[in-house]
Design a protein around this motif. Sequence first.
Motif, mmCIF file in Angstrom:
data_model
loop_
_atom_site.group_PDB
_atom_site.id
_atom_site.type_symbol
_atom_site.label_atom_id
_atom_site.label_comp_id
_atom_site.label_asym_id
_atom_site.label_seq_id
_atom_site.Cartn_x
_atom_site.Cartn_y
_atom_site.Cartn_z
ATOM 1 N N ALA A 144 -2.489 -3.309 -0.083
ATOM 2 C CA ALA A 144 -1.897 -4.090 -1.172
ATOM 3 C C ALA A 144 -0.461 -3.672 -1.428
ATOM 4 N N VAL A 145 -0.203 -2.357 -1.398
ATOM 5 C CA VAL A 145 1.175 -1.881 -1.589
ATOM 6 C C VAL A 145 2.064 -2.336 -0.438
ATOM 7 N N LEU A 146 1.562 -2.236 0.787
ATOM 8 C CA LEU A 146 2.345 -2.654 1.947
ATOM 9 C C LEU A 146 2.672 -4.140 1.895
ATOM 10 N N SER A 147 1.710 -4.941 1.445
ATOM 11 C CA SER A 147 1.947 -6.379 1.377
ATOM 12 C C SER A 147 2.910 -6.730 0.253
ATOM 13 N N ALA A 148 2.780 -6.034 -0.854
ATOM 14 C CA ALA A 148 3.746 -6.245 -1.933
ATOM 15 C C ALA A 148 5.153 -5.899 -1.448
ATOM 16 N N GLY B 246 -3.328 7.090 1.542
ATOM 17 C CA GLY B 246 -2.774 5.822 1.975
ATOM 18 C C GLY B 246 -1.984 5.132 0.886
ATOM 19 N N VAL B 247 -2.503 5.126 -0.328
ATOM 20 C CA VAL B 247 -1.821 4.479 -1.444
ATOM 21 C C VAL B 247 -0.511 5.213 -1.749
ATOM 22 N N ARG B 248 -0.582 6.534 -1.750
ATOM 23 C CA ARG B 248 0.615 7.329 -2.030
ATOM 24 C C ARG B 248 1.679 7.128 -0.955
ATOM 25 N N ASN B 249 1.285 7.191 0.285
ATOM 26 C CA ASN B 249 2.246 7.052 1.382
ATOM 27 C C ASN B 249 2.872 5.662 1.400
ATOM 28 N N ALA B 250 2.051 4.645 1.155
ATOM 29 C CA ALA B 250 2.574 3.284 1.120
ATOM 30 C C ALA B 250 3.552 3.113 -0.035
ATOM 31 N N SER B 251 3.296 3.800 -1.149
ATOM 32 C CA SER B 251 4.191 3.727 -2.304
ATOM 33 C C SER B 251 5.547 4.343 -1.981
ATOM 34 N N ILE B 252 5.527 5.465 -1.262
ATOM 35 C CA ILE B 252 6.774 6.108 -0.846
ATOM 36 C C ILE B 252 7.538 5.188 0.112
ATOM 37 N N TYR B 253 6.815 4.593 1.022
ATOM 38 C CA TYR B 253 7.412 3.643 1.974
ATOM 39 C C TYR B 253 8.061 2.478 1.234
ATOM 40 N N ALA B 254 7.363 1.958 0.226
ATOM 41 C CA ALA B 254 7.887 0.833 -0.548
ATOM 42 C C ALA B 254 9.201 1.210 -1.224
#
Length: 566
Positions: free
Chosen positions: A430-434, A458-466
């Motif tokens: 969901a974070v990656l798609s956002a 996964g959620v944390r890493n995707a948030s950093i990526y975002a």
Amino acid sequence: MMNQAFYRRKFVTTHAAVWVGLSLFAQLVTAQEDSAFIAYGDITPPAATINTVVQPRTIELIDAALESDIDTARRVQLTSDLGLCPVPASEAILKRLLTDPDPLIRAAAVQSLRLLGLGTETILSPVLKDTSPLVRFELVNAKLPAAIIAGVSDDDASVRATALATSINEATDRAIADQIDKLPSPMQAVAVRTLGDRKEAAKSVAPKIAPLLASDNIVSRIAAIDALTGIGVIEFVQIQTQLAHPHSAVRVATTHAAKVLSATDQIVVAKAALSDKDLSVRTAGALLAIESDQSFTETLVAQLSQNYQPLRLAARDALVRLGKTNDAAKPLVLTASEKLLTDATPDRRIDGSYILGQLRSKQGLADHIKLLEDSDWRVVEQAARSLGQIGDPSAGDKLVETALRSIEVKSTGQPDMDLISTQYRAGEQAVLSATAIKHKPVLAATKKFYLQKLTPGGVRNASIYALGLLGQPDQVVTDLRPLLGRIADPEESPASISEAIKAMGNAKAKTAIQPLKQLAGREGASEYLYIIHLALNRINETNTPYTPDPVTFEPHTSIRALGDNR
């Protein structure tokens, strides 16, 4: 004194993955916009050069032990050790051992010469007509044509089987083909598959294989179908005949063989296969080139409910191919997929979401976004991925809500770890798609996760990526710099630190240059060096190649020289 020069070899290093849970689509979507961005997830560094160093004293000790030791097992071990030591002295000793009176030693010498890349006919000439099957076996493994040709009729079963499984040129093809009608069924199948692996190079021996299409032995018949397909000489009429065979394995192999036919003939085979009573035959049918015939749409949708996973996946991908390449079929595929979004079965909702995502279609968008609230987290994960592929900004708020909901695990006694893992993956997606649809509110919602070790990875890493893709450069450095100081913390996630480094690079944050250079010089930073290099390249808008430091490697032999014995 032995020659102290050593050979150098290049090996592909198997670095530990920085982390595993990556999202391919997130990489692809962003890569289309910025070819220089640093992708999300695991990144493998270039292969390092490994220098294989053998101390001369080691070879001297091995040579001395071979001359003085009378224990055969020990001498075999020492001979094998030489195969790990790529130096000229090893070659000289091994050549001498080819005339050793013990066949075990001769066989080990052949094997070691092969491992050193020295298994040529010139070097191995002293044993080309060896009386020991052990030596002949190793000669076949060395892929010497003369050994293979002799080996296909060898009295020893191991030598013969190995020779039948090894072909390297037209002469060895002929030698193997000449044995086909003399072999028992298991060996017959081995020989036929060997020729099939040679592809068009074995065309001249195809007539020797064709009679097996009428064999009563199922294994031999299937081997013949596969081999003629590999060689590229199987014909439509032969395939039609085999499709009528009562054994499903023959029909499966035959349907797969149709891939070498024209698109028109493949459609004929696919129609027969997709109406077969056996689900594995139907699976093979769905893999054929059916894109030019829209009438397959309804048939393929029906296969999704057959409760056979390989068939489901093959049918789903076939529908995607139809939607992408057939203008007449696309509306039919989209309508069927939209209908699946509200199906009572979770797997069907997943299928509908998957197809619409692959086709980047907004059809049924309201129902698609509603799947983010589904009770089945597998459905949520797929919907989150597909909505990112579709790219409609109206899904942004719901994607953020999904990410926040995903980290809330309800305690209901014994936890279902598979369910929890799926839930976390859904949040990550969901974070990656956002991020893919550039929904900036995701940054405020996930900011609290950057430094929290307990947030699901996964959620944390995707948030950093975002943050790296959507945030302001200076803010990226301010929010993520504390992570750079945690490389020595055993409780910290290397994946999160890696994503922080990449985020600074993706944001092109000039204020990150000095902190990243300092990090590269710190003890324990070796696993981050490649990612730091990529980040600095991006910030500086350079394309400097990365050359990892070479690694010196000493082979692990049963005799090791101690100290510097040069």
